[in-house]
Design an enzyme around this catalytic site. Structure first.
Site, mmCIF file in Angstrom:
data_model
loop_
_atom_site.group_PDB
_atom_site.id
_atom_site.type_symbol
_atom_site.label_atom_id
_atom_site.label_comp_id
_atom_site.label_asym_id
_atom_site.label_seq_id
_atom_site.Cartn_x
_atom_site.Cartn_y
_atom_site.Cartn_z
ATOM 1 N N ASP A 298 -4.145 -3.359 -3.813
ATOM 2 C CA ASP A 298 -3.374 -2.214 -4.254
ATOM 3 C C ASP A 298 -2.681 -2.518 -5.573
ATOM 4 O O ASP A 298 -3.237 -3.218 -6.423
ATOM 5 C CB ASP A 298 -2.348 -1.860 -3.160
ATOM 6 C CG ASP A 298 -2.012 -0.391 -3.109
ATOM 7 O OD1 ASP A 298 -1.271 0.072 -3.978
ATOM 8 O OD2 ASP A 298 -2.492 0.293 -2.174
ATOM 9 N N HIS A 338 3.600 1.010 -4.750
ATOM 10 C CA HIS A 338 2.668 1.645 -3.820
ATOM 11 C C HIS A 338 2.210 0.668 -2.737
ATOM 12 O O HIS A 338 2.213 0.981 -1.538
ATOM 13 C CB HIS A 338 1.490 2.178 -4.633
ATOM 14 C CG HIS A 338 0.551 3.065 -3.881
ATOM 15 N ND1 HIS A 338 -0.578 2.591 -3.244
ATOM 16 C CD2 HIS A 338 0.550 4.404 -3.683
ATOM 17 C CE1 HIS A 338 -1.225 3.600 -2.678
ATOM 18 N NE2 HIS A 338 -0.570 4.718 -2.933
ATOM 19 N N VAL A 349 7.459 -5.623 10.119
ATOM 20 C CA VAL A 349 7.806 -6.457 11.275
ATOM 21 C C VAL A 349 8.494 -5.611 12.337
ATOM 22 O O VAL A 349 9.381 -4.799 12.036
ATOM 23 C CB VAL A 349 8.714 -7.618 10.844
ATOM 24 C CG1 VAL A 349 9.119 -8.462 12.053
ATOM 25 C CG2 VAL A 349 8.001 -8.480 9.809
ATOM 26 N N ASN A 352 12.932 -6.323 14.991
ATOM 27 C CA ASN A 352 13.823 -7.241 14.280
ATOM 28 C C ASN A 352 15.122 -6.588 13.856
ATOM 29 O O ASN A 352 15.912 -7.183 13.131
ATOM 30 C CB ASN A 352 13.116 -7.824 13.046
ATOM 31 C CG ASN A 352 12.742 -6.756 12.028
ATOM 32 O OD1 ASN A 352 12.825 -5.559 12.307
ATOM 33 N ND2 ASN A 352 12.312 -7.188 10.851
ATOM 34 N N ASP A 519 10.084 0.269 1.114
ATOM 35 C CA ASP A 519 10.153 0.531 -0.317
ATOM 36 C C ASP A 519 10.669 -0.748 -0.973
ATOM 37 O O ASP A 519 11.299 -1.583 -0.303
ATOM 38 C CB ASP A 519 11.107 1.704 -0.583
ATOM 39 C CG ASP A 519 11.149 2.120 -2.041
ATOM 40 O OD1 ASP A 519 10.165 1.858 -2.758
ATOM 41 O OD2 ASP A 519 12.165 2.713 -2.452
ATOM 42 N N GLY A 522 16.453 -2.696 -3.293
ATOM 43 C CA GLY A 522 17.352 -2.490 -4.421
ATOM 44 C C GLY A 522 17.501 -1.032 -4.776
ATOM 45 O O GLY A 522 16.505 -0.304 -4.863
ATOM 46 N N CYS A 550 18.596 0.600 -0.057
ATOM 47 C CA CYS A 550 17.458 1.411 -0.537
ATOM 48 C C CYS A 550 16.120 0.711 -0.341
ATOM 49 O O CYS A 550 15.213 0.813 -1.183
ATOM 50 C CB CYS A 550 17.643 1.763 -2.014
ATOM 51 S SG CYS A 550 19.215 2.559 -2.402
ATOM 52 N N SER A 560 -3.329 7.576 0.975
ATOM 53 C CA SER A 560 -2.805 6.219 0.788
ATOM 54 C C SER A 560 -2.026 5.760 2.005
ATOM 55 O O SER A 560 -1.921 4.556 2.274
ATOM 56 C CB SER A 560 -1.885 6.170 -0.440
ATOM 57 O OG SER A 560 -2.615 6.267 -1.631
ATOM 58 N N ASP A 706 -21.201 24.858 -8.142
ATOM 59 C CA ASP A 706 -21.914 25.880 -7.377
ATOM 60 C C ASP A 706 -22.715 25.297 -6.214
ATOM 61 O O ASP A 706 -23.087 26.019 -5.288
ATOM 62 C CB ASP A 706 -22.890 26.638 -8.287
ATOM 63 C CG ASP A 706 -22.189 27.347 -9.432
ATOM 64 O OD1 ASP A 706 -20.947 27.439 -9.411
ATOM 65 O OD2 ASP A 706 -22.894 27.806 -10.360
#
Length: 801
Positions: A298, A338, A349, A352, A519, A522, A550, A560, A706
């Site tokens: 990726d 991504h 995980v 946890n 994500d 930070g 964040c 994806s 077409d």
């Protein structure tokens, strides 16, 4: 006494009014006389009688049968009696009907015991408090039994309030399990999860279940002294992780794709309860993808992420830009990464106390930033070459977005295909390659179709086969689903005959749920970031964003997302049976997929008074397999796939590939502009059971949008491998040369015999002007000036003997 006083007053008023004499007055002053005048009967009517107990106050009930009985109360005056319940019983539902002076009691069998219910009976003037006793006469006590393996042993317990003899009449023979005669069918059907179930004469039992069984519910019925009671017994097998708190990951409760409870996933709409990939008990039963290696090919992978780091395999990732083992995004990259979000959907995980959970929460991860340094050599290394030799699954959440059906000679596709084929032939256990279908249902390369009809609007702008990598047998292509079971295809998802199955990808996370995943950490970068004006981007709520710095998002989506969900499902299957090959894994996933959108209506185009079925929807092939261009064989079903993999599954025979077999028509044939089209026949002589087929066309057409292309098998199954009115309107021969040929893959013929006459049909479905929107600017695309032509068609079969 009050009544007498009232009467006396009335007499006085009457006398004054008629001018009566003194004798009459002296008589009415004697209260005793007045009492006598009222009579004994009058006195008795003034006295109220309380409600009284009458009859037995102990009531026996049998099992969970409903007991309806008159309350033991009479009222001698015949007054209406009402009841108030002071304390309700704990072991069932209790109610009183004042009109009929009855009570109703239904035991819930969860805490069977003798109970005393206190009530108050009132006639409006007086009341009494009384007790009734509810006593079980014959109860088969419910139980939940569990074990850490496939065998559960225990003993039925019975509760009785009366002197009842319990007897067992066990029957068995060599071919059937042993049962109390009145035990109902297990799970209401053929007991697919149960190998054997034996009950002994003392009520002890032994249940042996199939691997990875769902919770087993058995209705057990006992008859004694002409009375019958039934209870439901629950059996949980292979409870290896029973001490694990399944809700310990704070975002798990919103991950609808894992366990859809109708949550909103931080959007404005709720998901459809039960519409998920059915992970079921697999995680509790110890199947978490452990020891399975998933390579994320990726944009990169943040290997130190708090919810990924435990699953990242040391020194197995690679950064092709910096040429080191850390493909984490650089600090100056402020957008979301991504690959990091993709990885979280596969193997964040579990258990946890952080973030959410991956489909395979113990699978090993490696990451590669192939998309930042594309090239043939980098492709080799990440698609089965040196860097991914140990991978069990290779996830590819990327693809082309071009207004052209890319031919086989485009972008080194032929070179890449040769490499992959060689890899699969020489590597002992090659990886399963899972790939996104694309996100071009509505728009492609900035182009949007201005539809001529409601039916045309239901056709995709992009077809999955437009990307030659999607038309490769060695890639497993996945389309995306949203959280709404009534209209399950994600609004953006590319579809087509190369899709093998579908998986959740969500919508955009605002109006409708997207996917919750990792994500980059930070609040100064990533999909989730703190705004200088206050608040956060990236979905979720401000408290979650602040506490997690964040590190998570609820707005990730696309095919994806669908691909890594499928990759996680593949990891669960691989853990359950280490003998499976990559072909077996995806075959199992297809065979066990859940059929969805069953009310889908075919897409029918109209022109010049004729009709053409451009998208047939669900079709059932000769082998009994149901297929849909949008969903493949359906939404992946983790539990059923693992069960199939572990219950006497026979491995597929070795892969057999035929050569491309060409039609017997020589020379170029014009394609008329009507729904009849042209056909060519191809004879396959090899006796192969089909896994997939490829169709190669040498076609020339000025306006490729077409064109519709069909393949019809010898068994009569029709697969539309290129739906018309798409936006791949460029002619491949104009850009890649006269020898450019286009390739289509179809999975619709799974398990059918290949031998016989195949029909290829090419139809020019549109002779009118095509109208387009290009970033808000409308334009017209004229019809082709000359008829299109077909110079050759050939079919290749992949399967086994």
């Amino acid at each position: 006494m009050k009544k007498n006083i009232t009467m006396n007053t009335l007499v006085l008023l009457s006398l004054l009014g008629c001018g009566s004499g003194d004798d009459d007055i002296s008589t009415t002053k004697n209260n005793d006389d007045i009492s006598v005048d009222t009579g004994d009967d009058s006195v008795s009517k003034n006295k109220n009688n309380k409600p009284e107990l009458n009859g037995d106050t102990v009531y026996f009930y049998v099992g969970n049968n409903t007991l309806v009985h008159k309350l033991p109360i009479i009222d001698k005056d015949g007054d209406k009696v009402t009841y108030k319940v002071i304390n309700l019983p704990q072991s069932g539902d209790f109610s009183v009907d004042d009109k009929n002076s009855e009570f109703t009691f239904t035991a819930n069998l969860s805490s069977i015991k003798e109970e005393v219910v206190s009530l108050i009976a009132s006639d409006g003037l007086d009341e009494i408090e009384f007790d009734i006793t509810l006593q079980p006469e014959l109860v088969l006590k419910p139980e939940e039994f569990q074990s850490s393996d496939n065998i559960i042993e225990g003993k039925f317990e019975f509760v009785s309030g009366a002197d009842v003899e319990f007897t067992y009449n066990v029957i068995s023979d060599e071919n059937t399990p042993s049962f109390i005669p009145l035990i109902s069918n297990i799970n209401g059907a053929a007991m697919s999860d149960v190998n054997s179930f034996v009950i002994n004469e003392d009520g002890s039992f032994k249940l042996t279940a199939q691997p990875y069984s769902d919770p087993i519910f058995i209705d057990v019925t006992l008859t004694s002294n002409d009375k019958t009671v039934t209870a439901q017994i629950k059996y949980l097998t292979e409870q290896k992780n029973i001490n694990t708190d399944v809700f310990s990951d704070p975002l798990y409760f919103q991950q609808w794709h894992l366990n859809n409870t109708g949550q909103d996933a931080y959007s404005l709409s709720k998901a459809s309860e039960g519409f998920d990939i059915n992970v079921g008990q697999l995680h509790v039963q110890g199947n978490t993808g452990k020891d399975i290696h998933v390579a994320i090919v990726d944009s990169g992978l943040e290997i130190a992420h708090e919810d990924l780091v435990e699953n990242v395999i040391p020194d197995m990732s690679y950064d092709f830009v910096e040429q080191d083992n850390d493909p984490s995004p650089n600090k100056d990259e402020t957008e979301g990464d991504h690959g990091t979000s993709v990885a979280g959907l596969t193997a964040a995980v579990g258990f946890n106390g952080k973030g959410g959970r991956g489909v395979a929460p113990s699978a090993g991860l490696s990451g590669f930033n192939y998309l930042k340094e594309q090239g043939v050599d980098v492709f080799y290394e990440t698609h089965g070459g040196d860097k991914t030799q140990t991978a069990d699954v290779i996830n590819q959440s990327y693809g082309y977005d071009l207004p052209i059906i890319l031919p086989t000679n485009a972008f080194n596709f032929e070179v890449q295909e040769v490499f992959i084929k060689n890899h699969y032939e020489v590597v002992n256990k090659p990886a399963l390659m899972i790939k996104s279908a694309g996100n071009g249902f509505n728009r492609l390369f900035g182009y949007k179709r201005i539809n001529s009809s409601e039916e045309e609007a239901r056709l995709p702008a992009q077809i999955a086969n437009s990307d030659p990598a999607n038309a490769s047998f060695y890639n497993t292509v996945v389309s995306a689903l949203n959280a709404n079971s009534d209209a399950p295809l994600s609004s953006y998802s590319t579809v087509g005959s190369s899709v093998l199955f579908a998986a959740p990808g969500g919508e955009y996370g605002v109006q409708y749920p997207a996917m919750i995943t990792t994500d980059v950490a930070g609040c100064d970068r990533g999909y989730s970031a703190e705004s200088e004006f206050g608040g956060y981007s990236g979905g979720l709520d401000d408290e979650t964003q602040s506490e997690s710095e964040c590190s998570y998002t609820s707005i990730f989506n696309g095919t994806s997302s669908a691909a890594p969900v499928a990759s996680g499902g593949a990891a669960l299957i691989m853990q359950s049976n280490s003998d499976l090959t990559w072909r077996d894994v995806r075959y199992i996933m297809a065979k066990t997929a859940t059929k969805i959108d069953l009310d889908f209506a075919p897409v029918i185009l109209s022109q010049s008074g004729e009709q053409y079925i451009a998208e047939p929807g669900w079709i059932t092939n000769e082998a009994g397999n149901s297929y849909h261009n949008w969903y493949g064989y359906g939404m992946i079903n983790a539990v059923e796939a693992v069960q199939m993999a572990t219950r006497n599954y026979e491995l597929l025979p070795p892969l057999v590939e035929s050569e491309f077999v060409t039609s017997n028509i020589v020379g170029s044939v014009n394609i008329p502009e009507n729904f009849e089209g042209i056909t060519q026949q191809i004879e396959i002589t090899d006796d192969i059971t089909i896994e997939a087929i490829q169709l190669k066309l040498d076609i020339n057409h000025e306006r490729m949008s077409d064109i519709a292309v069909e393949v019809i098998s010898p068994s009569g199954t029709r697969s539309v491998v290129a739906t018309p009115r798409h936006l791949h309107h460029w002619n491949p021969k104009d850009y890649f040369g006269y020898d450019a040929e286009v390739l289509f893959l179809s999975h619709a013929f799974l398990d059918e015999p290949a031998k016989g006459i195949w029909i290829v049909k090419v139809i020019d479905t549109n002779k009118n002007i095509m109208r387009l929107d290009y970033f808000g600017n409308e334009s017209e695309l004229a019809n082709n000036t000359v008829l299109g032509s077909l110079a050759g068609a050939s079919i290749k079969v992949y399967g086994h003997k």
